[in-house]
Write a protein that holds these residues in place. Structure first.
Motif, short mmCIF file in Angstrom:
data_model
loop_
_atom_site.label_atom_id
_atom_site.label_comp_id
_atom_site.label_asym_id
_atom_site.label_seq_id
_atom_site.Cartn_x
_atom_site.Cartn_y
_atom_site.Cartn_z
N LEU A 5 40.57 27.73 14.76
CA LEU A 5 41.51 27.86 13.65
C LEU A 5 42.08 26.50 13.31
O LEU A 5 42.44 25.73 14.20
N ARG A 6 42.13 26.21 12.03
CA ARG A 6 42.75 24.97 11.55
C ARG A 6 43.79 25.37 10.50
O ARG A 6 43.46 25.97 9.48
N GLY A 7 45.05 25.07 10.81
CA GLY A 7 46.11 25.46 9.88
C GLY A 7 47.40 24.75 10.21
O GLY A 7 47.41 23.67 10.79
N VAL A 8 48.51 25.38 9.84
CA VAL A 8 49.84 24.80 10.03
C VAL A 8 50.62 25.64 11.04
O VAL A 8 50.57 26.87 11.00
N ILE A 9 51.34 24.96 11.95
CA ILE A 9 52.16 25.67 12.92
C ILE A 9 53.30 26.36 12.18
O ILE A 9 54.13 25.72 11.54
N ASP A 10 53.33 27.69 12.28
CA ASP A 10 54.36 28.46 11.59
C ASP A 10 55.52 28.79 12.52
O ASP A 10 56.68 28.55 12.18
N PRO A 40 54.84 19.83 16.24
CA PRO A 40 56.03 20.60 15.85
C PRO A 40 55.73 21.59 14.72
O PRO A 40 54.70 21.50 14.03
N GLN A 41 56.64 22.52 14.55
CA GLN A 41 56.54 23.51 13.48
C GLN A 41 56.40 22.82 12.13
O GLN A 41 57.08 21.84 11.83
N GLY A 42 55.47 23.32 11.31
CA GLY A 42 55.25 22.78 9.98
C GLY A 42 54.14 21.74 9.90
O GLY A 42 53.74 21.35 8.81
N GLU A 43 53.65 21.30 11.08
CA GLU A 43 52.57 20.31 11.08
C GLU A 43 51.21 20.97 11.30
O GLU A 43 51.11 22.09 11.80
N ALA A 44 50.16 20.25 10.90
CA ALA A 44 48.80 20.78 11.00
C ALA A 44 48.30 20.76 12.44
O ALA A 44 48.67 19.89 13.23
N ALA A 45 47.46 21.72 12.79
CA ALA A 45 46.89 21.79 14.14
C ALA A 45 45.53 22.46 14.08
O ALA A 45 45.24 23.28 13.20
N THR A 46 44.68 22.09 15.03
CA THR A 46 43.37 22.73 15.19
C THR A 46 43.27 23.24 16.61
O THR A 46 43.53 22.50 17.57
N ILE A 47 42.93 24.51 16.78
CA ILE A 47 42.90 25.13 18.10
C ILE A 47 41.56 25.84 18.31
O ILE A 47 41.08 26.57 17.44
N SER A 48 40.96 25.61 19.49
CA SER A 48 39.77 26.38 19.87
C SER A 48 40.21 27.79 20.23
O SER A 48 41.25 27.97 20.89
N ILE A 49 39.45 28.77 19.80
CA ILE A 49 39.86 30.18 19.95
C ILE A 49 38.85 30.98 20.76
O ILE A 49 37.64 30.83 20.60
N GLU A 50 39.38 31.83 21.63
CA GLU A 50 38.59 32.85 22.31
C GLU A 50 39.10 34.20 21.80
O GLU A 50 40.30 34.50 21.89
N THR A 51 38.21 35.01 21.25
CA THR A 51 38.59 36.30 20.67
C THR A 51 38.26 37.43 21.63
O THR A 51 37.12 37.56 22.08
#
Length: 206
Positions: A5-10, A40-51
């Motif tokens: 997932l690549r998005g913003v920390i909510d 921090p909250q509001g900044e972009a992040a990329t996380i490896s995911i296990e579903t």
């Protein structure tokens, strides 16, 4: 299946983070170590995911990199280790530290994890000992010596040297590393006339 997932920390929770990906918030459960490494909250992040897909739910687990995710998978191959325990272990030990501990048979390091008792730690080390060396950063000769010592197959002079160093107050892993170096020195014929204990002490003094 979601792999990244690549998005913003909510939002941050006690054991999860919500990642906003184009307006969709994904709840991602993480180890304490992973949560601390995220921005921090509001900044972009990329996380490896296990579903994990279950009959009643789909649960996402997040990691700072693919290696941490791989250890999450490997740990769950051990009986008694589920997702919660695997995350707890990865909160306590970095992937390299975990690999080294398993490769060296260091059950004490694994049992530092809350909820992981001596029996489960011993099972983790025993069942994963053949997989850990591929990820470990320690000298393979040290890994071999630790195995030989635990199974009483090490040369007696080297075993005596390690035992003496432990009694002097050095940790088992540190003493084992010195014992491995001393064993190589003995095999190469270095420091003739000196005892294995002294060889080990010379290595520790370096």
């Amino acid at each position: 299946m979601i792999g990244k997932l690549r998005g913003v920390i909510d939002t941050y929770g006690e054991d999860f983070v919500v990642i906003d990906v184009h307006g969709v918030g994904y709840v991602v459960h993480c180890s304490a170590r992973t949560l601390q490494s995220l921005p921090p909250q509001g900044e972009a992040a990329t996380i490896s995911i296990e579903t994990h897909v279950r009959e009643q739910e789909i649960k996402l687990f997040g990691f700072t990199n693919d290696l941490e995710r791989e250890w999450f998978r490997i740990l769950q191959t051990v009986q008694g280790v589920g997702a919660k325990v695997a995350l707890a272990i990865l909160s306590t030990l970095k992937p390299a530290e975990l690999a080294n501990a398993i490769a060296l048979g260091d059950k004490t390091a694994v049992s530092r994890t809350p909820g992981v008792g001596p029996k489960l730690a011993a099972r983790i080390v025993a069942e994963l000992k053949d997989k850990a060396p591929a990820f470990a950063t320690v000298d393979p000769s040290v890994v071999k010596l630790q195995g030989d010592l635990s199974e009483k197959r090490a040369p007696q002079p080297v075993a005596d040297a390690v035992s003496a160093l432990v009694h002097l107050g050095y940790g088992e892993i540190q003493a084992g590393a010195s014992g491995a170096a001393a064993g190589r020195a003995l095999g190469a014929g270095n420091w003739p006339g000196e005892t294995p204990n002294l060889l080990g002490l010379k290595e520790l003094a370096r």
